[in-house]
Write a protein that holds these residues in place. Structure first.
Motif, short mmCIF file in Angstrom:
data_model
loop_
_atom_site.label_atom_id
_atom_site.label_comp_id
_atom_site.label_asym_id
_atom_site.label_seq_id
_atom_site.Cartn_x
_atom_site.Cartn_y
_atom_site.Cartn_z
N PHE A 69 17.17 28.77 -17.27
CA PHE A 69 18.49 29.29 -16.92
C PHE A 69 18.43 30.79 -16.64
CE2 PHE A 69 20.05 25.32 -17.87
CZ PHE A 69 19.77 24.94 -19.17
N ALA A 70 19.31 31.21 -15.75
CA ALA A 70 19.32 32.62 -15.36
C ALA A 70 19.67 33.50 -16.54
CB ALA A 70 20.31 32.84 -14.21
N TRP A 71 20.63 33.07 -17.36
CA TRP A 71 21.07 33.92 -18.46
C TRP A 71 19.95 34.24 -19.43
CZ3 TRP A 71 20.31 31.63 -23.09
CH2 TRP A 71 20.37 30.25 -23.16
N SER A 72 19.00 33.30 -19.57
CA SER A 72 17.92 33.57 -20.51
C SER A 72 17.03 34.68 -20.01
CB SER A 72 17.08 32.30 -20.74
OG SER A 72 16.13 32.15 -19.71
N LEU A 124 28.48 36.30 -21.37
CA LEU A 124 27.25 35.66 -20.93
C LEU A 124 26.22 36.72 -20.57
CD1 LEU A 124 25.98 32.90 -20.02
CD2 LEU A 124 26.76 33.46 -17.75
N MET A 130 26.32 38.08 -11.95
CA MET A 130 26.45 36.83 -11.21
C MET A 130 27.80 36.75 -10.52
SD MET A 130 25.22 34.17 -14.10
CE MET A 130 23.97 34.56 -15.27
N GLU A 134 28.20 30.91 -10.06
CA GLU A 134 26.98 30.90 -10.86
C GLU A 134 27.31 31.01 -12.34
OE1 GLU A 134 24.36 33.89 -9.17
OE2 GLU A 134 22.79 33.20 -10.53
N MET A 135 28.21 31.94 -12.61
CA MET A 135 28.55 32.20 -14.00
C MET A 135 29.14 30.97 -14.65
SD MET A 135 31.22 33.85 -16.26
CE MET A 135 32.44 33.69 -15.08
N SER A 137 28.73 27.90 -13.88
CA SER A 137 27.78 26.81 -14.09
C SER A 137 26.79 27.16 -15.19
CB SER A 137 27.05 26.48 -12.78
OG SER A 137 26.09 27.46 -12.51
N GLU A 138 26.47 28.43 -15.34
CA GLU A 138 25.53 28.84 -16.39
C GLU A 138 26.16 28.80 -17.76
OE1 GLU A 138 22.26 30.76 -16.25
OE2 GLU A 138 21.97 29.61 -14.42
N ASP A 141 25.61 25.65 -19.93
CA ASP A 141 24.31 25.54 -20.57
C ASP A 141 24.15 26.55 -21.70
OD1 ASP A 141 23.35 25.08 -17.25
OD2 ASP A 141 23.19 23.51 -18.79
N TYR A 142 24.73 27.71 -21.49
CA TYR A 142 24.66 28.73 -22.53
C TYR A 142 25.32 28.24 -23.81
CZ TYR A 142 25.09 33.34 -24.71
OH TYR A 142 24.99 34.40 -25.56
#
Lengths: 161, 92
Positions: A69-72, A124, A130, A134-135, A137-138, A141-142
């Motif tokens: 994931f992008a946030w990670s 996030l 983002m 994108e935000m 959708s992320e 998962d976060y």
């Protein structure tokens, strides 16, 4: 033996469509966090263990276990750059792509939505970098990873007491 | 800014609402008020999501605090066993 006890206790997870994904994340998380905690434990005579040091390892394990994931990636960046982070809710809002302020012209609900979206962006990791799609959708998962992290940490605490 | 309601995103309102409504499924069901899951307004979903994330963050902070206390209080020989943790996780 213990099998009977396992069957009696229901799973804490709610209806997860992809249970194997949750299990994989949790396994990875534990495998990152536990050695890190061990290391802290071994060095505790030389360097004090604070909530911050543990939190750092906790966040690190989270970021490393969810690299798809992008946030990670943003979280990892944040952790690597500062050895002593405050918390993940650090609101240093130097947002580049923060949603613009609406003019509050009638239909206040839309302004509300934008404001909430902005708030969510701050929560996030990397949210402010983002776009909205994108935000959103992320963020799902976060949340799931945060929940799994909480369960993992609770079991660590329970087991050690 | 000439436009009255400047949109930073290229999404329409409907698309945003659709994405936001999906978030509702992630929130813990507080079904004490409504027996069937009613459609929450988008801003409400976002608000609940923010609140939930903050709650999770606080919980993680608290658990980190407890872990740090545990580590600080145990002896150096108090080893942390990976197998035990995995087993305790499976028990849940």
């Amino acid at each position: 033996m213990e099998r009977q006890i396992i069957n009696k206790k229901k799973r804490v997870f709610s209806v997860e469509p992809n249970k194997s994904h949750s299990a994989a994340f949790t396994r990875k998380y534990i495998s990152h966090l536990v050695p890190a905690l061990k290391k802290l434990n071994m060095n505790k005579n030389s360097s004090q263990i604070t909530q911050q040091t543990v939190k750092h390892e906790v966040d690190m394990a989270l970021a490393l276990s969810a690299q798809e994931f992008a946030w990670s990636r943003f979280l990892l960046q944040k952790l690597s750059s500062s050895k002593n982070p405050t918390t993940t809710t650090n609101s240093s809002s130097k947002g580049t792509q923060v949603l613009e302020r609406p003019d509050k012209e009638g239909g206040d609900e839309e302004g509300e939505i934008e404001e909430k979206l902005r708030e969510l962006q701050k929560l996030l990791p990397g949210g402010e970098e983002m776009n909205v799609e994108e935000m959103l959708s992320e963020i799902g998962d976060y949340i799931k990873c945060l929940e799994l992290q909480t369960i993992a940490l609770k079991s660590i605490v329970q087991d050690t007491t | 800014m000439s436009s009255r309601r400047a949109r930073a995103s290229n999404l329409g309102e409907d698309e945003i609402n659709e994405l936001v409504s999906k978030l509702q499924a992630l929130l813990p069901h507080s079904s004490s008020r409504c027996t069937r899951r009613e459609q929450m307004p988008p801003w409400k979903i976002l608000e609940e999501t923010c609140g939930y994330i903050k709650r999770l963050h606080r919980e993680v902070d608290n658990l980190s605090e407890r872990i740090s206390q545990l580590l600080a209080s145990t002896d150096a020989t108090g080893d942390v066993d990976v197998a035990d943790f995995v087993r305790s996780l499976l028990r849940q």
